[in-house]
Write a protein that holds these residues in place. Structure first.
Motif, short mmCIF file in Angstrom:
data_model
loop_
_atom_site.label_atom_id
_atom_site.label_comp_id
_atom_site.label_asym_id
_atom_site.label_seq_id
_atom_site.Cartn_x
_atom_site.Cartn_y
_atom_site.Cartn_z
N THR A 16 0.83 -1.21 0.00
CA THR A 16 0.00 0.00 0.00
C THR A 16 0.86 1.25 0.00
N ARG A 17 1.86 1.27 0.86
CA ARG A 17 2.72 2.45 0.97
C ARG A 17 3.56 2.65 -0.29
N THR A 18 4.02 1.55 -0.87
CA THR A 18 4.80 1.66 -2.11
C THR A 18 3.96 2.26 -3.22
N ALA A 19 2.72 1.81 -3.33
CA ALA A 19 1.83 2.35 -4.36
C ALA A 19 1.57 3.83 -4.14
N ARG A 20 1.35 4.21 -2.89
CA ARG A 20 1.10 5.61 -2.56
C ARG A 20 2.32 6.47 -2.88
N ASN A 21 3.50 6.00 -2.46
CA ASN A 21 4.73 6.75 -2.73
C ASN A 21 5.00 6.87 -4.22
N ARG A 22 4.74 5.78 -4.95
CA ARG A 22 4.97 5.80 -6.39
C ARG A 22 4.04 6.81 -7.07
N ALA A 23 2.79 6.86 -6.63
CA ALA A 23 1.83 7.81 -7.21
C ALA A 23 2.25 9.25 -6.92
N ASN A 24 2.66 9.51 -5.69
CA ASN A 24 3.08 10.87 -5.33
C ASN A 24 4.35 11.27 -6.09
N THR A 25 5.29 10.35 -6.22
CA THR A 25 6.52 10.64 -6.96
C THR A 25 6.21 10.90 -8.42
N SER A 26 5.34 10.10 -8.99
CA SER A 26 4.97 10.27 -10.39
C SER A 26 4.30 11.61 -10.63
N ARG A 27 3.38 11.97 -9.74
CA ARG A 27 2.68 13.26 -9.86
C ARG A 27 3.68 14.42 -9.79
N MET A 28 4.64 14.31 -8.88
CA MET A 28 5.64 15.36 -8.72
C MET A 28 6.52 15.47 -9.96
#
Length: 89
Positions: A16-28
């Motif tokens: 869950t945390r990996t998916a969330r971090n990946r989404a935030n990194t991608s958005r940034m």
């Protein structure tokens, strides 16, 4: 694969945390790319709009633990210098 209940739970949490971090990194990264593209070619109004959105996203990335605060500060300083050079012409 994990066998203990606690290890299974930690594996689920990590996913869950990996998916969330990946989404935030991608958005940034997408926002940074959009700003750099605007600086390279766009008009001053678009650059200012993109810059404010980028700064906001960088601050959110710091809050969410995606970036260190000094890294975000460095990004903002360098991008601000490029925006200032582009808009002052």
């Amino acid at each position: 694969m994990a066998n203990h209940y606690s290890a299974l739970k930690r594996a689920r949490q990590t996913e869950t945390r990996t998916a969330r971090n990946r989404a935030n990194t991608s958005r940034m990264r997408t926002q940074l790319r959009a700003l750099r593209t605007a600086i390279a070619g766009g008009d001053a109004a678009q650059v200012k709009t993109e810059f404010s959105g980028t700064v906001s996203l960088l601050d959110k990335a710091v809050q969410k633990g995606v970036l260190h605060k000094n890294t975000a500060s460095r990004y903002k300083a360098r991008l601000s210098a490029r925006v200032k050079a582009k808009t002052s012409k």
